[in-house]
Scaffold this motif. Structure first.
Motif, PDB file in Angstrom:
ATOM      1  N   LEU A 137       1.745   1.749   2.280  1.00 22.56           N
ATOM      2  CA  LEU A 137       0.173   1.885   2.444  1.00 22.56           C
ATOM      3  C   LEU A 137      -0.277   0.712   1.277  1.00 22.56           C
ATOM      4  N   GLY A 138       0.551   0.260   0.612  1.00 23.34           N
ATOM      5  CA  GLY A 138       0.018  -1.049  -0.325  1.00 23.34           C
ATOM      6  C   GLY A 138      -0.194  -2.119   0.656  1.00 23.34           C
ATOM      7  N   THR A 139       0.351  -2.430   1.580  1.00 24.76           N
ATOM      8  CA  THR A 139      -0.105  -3.503   2.541  1.00 24.76           C
ATOM      9  C   THR A 139      -0.628  -3.057   3.756  1.00 24.76           C
TER      10      THR A 139
ATOM     11  N   PRO B 222       2.732  -7.535 -15.475  1.00 21.70           N
ATOM     12  CA  PRO B 222       3.750  -6.529 -15.137  1.00 21.70           C
ATOM     13  C   PRO B 222       4.570  -5.936 -16.193  1.00 21.70           C
ATOM     14  N   GLY B 223       4.862  -4.399 -15.800  1.00 22.00           N
ATOM     15  CA  GLY B 223       5.726  -3.679 -16.838  1.00 22.00           C
ATOM     16  C   GLY B 223       6.926  -3.673 -16.403  1.00 22.00           C
ATOM     17  N   ASN B 224       7.320  -2.689 -15.529  1.00 26.44           N
ATOM     18  CA  ASN B 224       8.529  -2.432 -15.043  1.00 26.44           C
ATOM     19  C   ASN B 224       8.802  -2.783 -13.455  1.00 26.44           C
ATOM     20  N   VAL B 225       7.704  -3.138 -13.027  1.00 28.17           N
ATOM     21  CA  VAL B 225       7.657  -3.153 -11.523  1.00 28.17           C
ATOM     22  C   VAL B 225       8.693  -4.261 -11.139  1.00 28.17           C
ATOM     23  N   LEU B 226       8.503  -5.554 -11.701  1.00 24.88           N
ATOM     24  CA  LEU B 226       9.574  -6.604 -11.139  1.00 24.88           C
ATOM     25  C   LEU B 226      10.879  -6.309 -11.485  1.00 24.88           C
TER      26      LEU B 226
ATOM     27  N   ARG C  85      -4.052   0.971  -3.148  1.00 30.54           N
ATOM     28  CA  ARG C  85      -4.667  -0.403  -3.039  1.00 30.54           C
ATOM     29  C   ARG C  85      -5.791  -0.364  -4.440  1.00 30.54           C
ATOM     30  N   HIS C  86      -5.790  -1.530  -5.024  1.00 32.90           N
ATOM     31  CA  HIS C  86      -6.471  -1.746  -6.175  1.00 32.90           C
ATOM     32  C   HIS C  86      -7.138  -3.111  -6.160  1.00 32.90           C
ATOM     33  N   ARG C  87      -8.395  -3.175  -5.614  1.00 31.26           N
ATOM     34  CA  ARG C  87      -9.073  -4.453  -5.316  1.00 31.26           C
ATOM     35  C   ARG C  87     -10.578  -4.642  -5.857  1.00 31.26           C
ATOM     36  N   PRO C  88     -10.509  -4.492  -7.078  1.00 33.94           N
ATOM     37  CA  PRO C  88     -12.189  -4.177  -7.868  1.00 33.94           C
ATOM     38  C   PRO C  88     -12.690  -5.613  -7.494  1.00 33.94           C
TER      39      PRO C  88
ATOM     40  N   THR D  95      -4.899  -5.266 -12.798  1.00 36.23           N
ATOM     41  CA  THR D  95      -4.183  -5.875 -11.761  1.00 36.23           C
ATOM     42  C   THR D  95      -3.133  -4.543 -11.204  1.00 36.23           C
ATOM     43  N   GLY D  96      -2.323  -5.260 -10.311  1.00 33.24           N
ATOM     44  CA  GLY D  96      -1.514  -3.881  -9.644  1.00 33.24           C
ATOM     45  C   GLY D  96      -0.413  -4.653  -9.167  1.00 33.24           C
ATOM     46  N   ARG D  97       0.332  -3.919  -8.023  1.00 37.38           N
ATOM     47  CA  ARG D  97       1.398  -4.302  -7.311  1.00 37.38           C
ATOM     48  C   ARG D  97       0.877  -5.222  -6.039  1.00 37.38           C
ATOM     49  N   GLU D  98      -0.309  -5.350  -5.969  1.00 35.10           N
ATOM     50  CA  GLU D  98      -0.897  -6.072  -5.063  1.00 35.10           C
ATOM     51  C   GLU D  98      -0.720  -7.366  -5.156  1.00 35.10           C
ATOM     52  N   LEU D  99      -0.728  -7.767  -6.658  1.00 33.37           N
ATOM     53  CA  LEU D  99      -0.272  -9.250  -7.034  1.00 33.37           C
ATOM     54  C   LEU D  99       1.270  -9.293  -7.253  1.00 33.37           C
ATOM     55  N   PHE D 100       1.851  -8.336  -8.355  1.00 36.29           N
ATOM     56  CA  PHE D 100       3.165  -8.571  -8.906  1.00 36.29           C
ATOM     57  C   PHE D 100       3.946  -7.819  -7.944  1.00 36.29           C
ATOM     58  N   ASP D 101       4.305  -8.210  -6.822  1.00 41.15           N
ATOM     59  CA  ASP D 101       5.237  -7.618  -5.946  1.00 41.15           C
ATOM     60  C   ASP D 101       6.445  -8.488  -5.431  1.00 41.15           C
ATOM     61  N   ALA D 102       7.242  -8.112  -4.520  1.00 43.74           N
ATOM     62  CA  ALA D 102       8.435  -8.944  -4.087  1.00 43.74           C
ATOM     63  C   ALA D 102       8.085 -10.303  -3.842  1.00 43.74           C
TER      64      ALA D 102
END
Length: 341
Positions: free
Chosen positions: A28-30, A165-169, A79-82, A216-223
């Motif tokens: 659901l993130g994309t 990013p914290g742990n995500v990457l 989704r986080h799109r402020p 920010t969120g995983r919307e930016l810092f993703d694979a």
């Protein structure tokens, strides 16, 4: 349990998402087909999972539902799109209240967003309430998937923002190359040196140079973000070391730039268990004592859960719980929607 602003953890239980639910939430993130139904069904499933775990917790403590004032339910951010005026955290709070027979406070972010804020981060108000110490400049670093920092100066208002990013990457890379959900203790990263050119490319991300308020969120810092910065052919272990260094540098830069006289850095979240990360933070911030929130009476793994319990308490009391200087909102706002028992 709260006594004024002192918080005591009476008991805690944890259950990881099962792989199917985790995959549903991640998808659901994309954008994708039939998002409305998929989100609704995932929210229902998440509410049932939460209700089941509340039942386990009540049984362990001997508490009846009537003995609990409220559940603070953040939900799962999909989704986080402020910058586009919205943020979405799913969890069927009405269903959770129905199943548990306990009042539920949810949807904490949208009121701040409606007032022109980013809706995040929300934990700095809690960090200020429980970790601020008169006469000492302190920073609190929450290392979850995304890392956020709260700056508590000796004088003046608290400041806070997502620093990167914290742990995500790191977790993504460990899953891909170790077949493990995370690099335990940062041991794999510790066995290699960061790649300077990769690190330079990643640190050139414009988000790091933006001034707060920011989130920010995983919307930016993703694979996809990581793949764009890889040249190809890098040693996987050196990439992991570079990702750990990225998290450490982003956090340390945030502290040194906005609270240069910080005497103490209190680390919480899952990243507090990463000894290699803590060592790098200590090296990058030599004037600050780096320690986890355990030194202040709160297990690092429980800080965020306690924060949303605190936010639920503030909602029941009708007290504002955002910090406008953190989120960019036009003023103080009471956060959260209440679903009565």
């Amino acid at each position: 349990e709260f006594d004024a602003d002192r918080i005591g953890v009476l008991a805690a239980r944890h259950r990881p998402y099962d792989p199917e639910l985790r995959a549903q939430l991640a998808a659901l993130g994309t954008p994708g087909a039939d998002e409305i139904e998929r989100a609704a069904l995932a929210a229902n499933r998440l509410a049932r999972e939460c209700a089941a775990l509340v039942g386990v917790l009540l049984a362990a403590t001997g508490l009846a539902p009537a003995g609990v004032r409220a559940i603070g339910c953040h939900g799962q951010t999909v989704r986080h799109r402020p910058e586009r005026g919205y943020t979405v955290q799913i969890a069927n709070a009405a269903l959770l209240a129905e199943l548990t027979q306990i009042a539920v406070v949810a949807d904490f972010r949208s009121r701040d967003l409606a007032a022109g804020g980013e809706g995040a981060p929300l934990v700095p108000a809690f960090h200020r309430a429980v970790f601020a110490q008169e006469g000492e400049a302190r920073a609190v670093l929450n290392v979850g998937g995304i890392a956020n920092v709260t700056l508590l100066p000796q004088q003046g208002d608290a400041l806070g923002f997502d620093c990167g990013p914290g742990n995500v990457l790191m977790d993504l890379w460990a899953a891909r190359h170790l077949g493990a959900p995370f690099d335990a203790g940062g041991a794999w990263a510790a066995g290699a040196a960061p790649l300077p050119e990769l690190l330079e490319r990643m640190l050139a991300e414009p988000y790091f140079a933006r001034r707060p308020p920011k989130s920010t969120g995983r919307e930016l810092f993703d694979a996809a973000w990581l793949e764009r910065h890889l040249a190809g052919g890098e040693d996987p272990q050196a990439v992991q070391a570079s990702l750990l260094e990225l998290t450490a540098r982003a956090a340390a830069t945030a502290v040194s730039r906005h609270l240069p006289d910080a005497q103490r850095l209190i680390v919480c979240g899952g990243g507090a268990k990463n000894a290699t990360l803590l060592a790098r933070l200590a090296a990058l911030l030599p004037a600050a004592k780096v320690e986890t929130s355990a030194a202040h009476g709160l297990d690092p793994q429980y800080v965020e859960a306690c924060a949303f319990a605190w936010l639920a308490r503030e909602r029941l009391a009708g007290r504002p719980a955002n910090l406008p200087q953190v989120t960019g909102a036009r003023g103080l706002r009471v956060l959260g929607a209440l679903y009565s028992a």
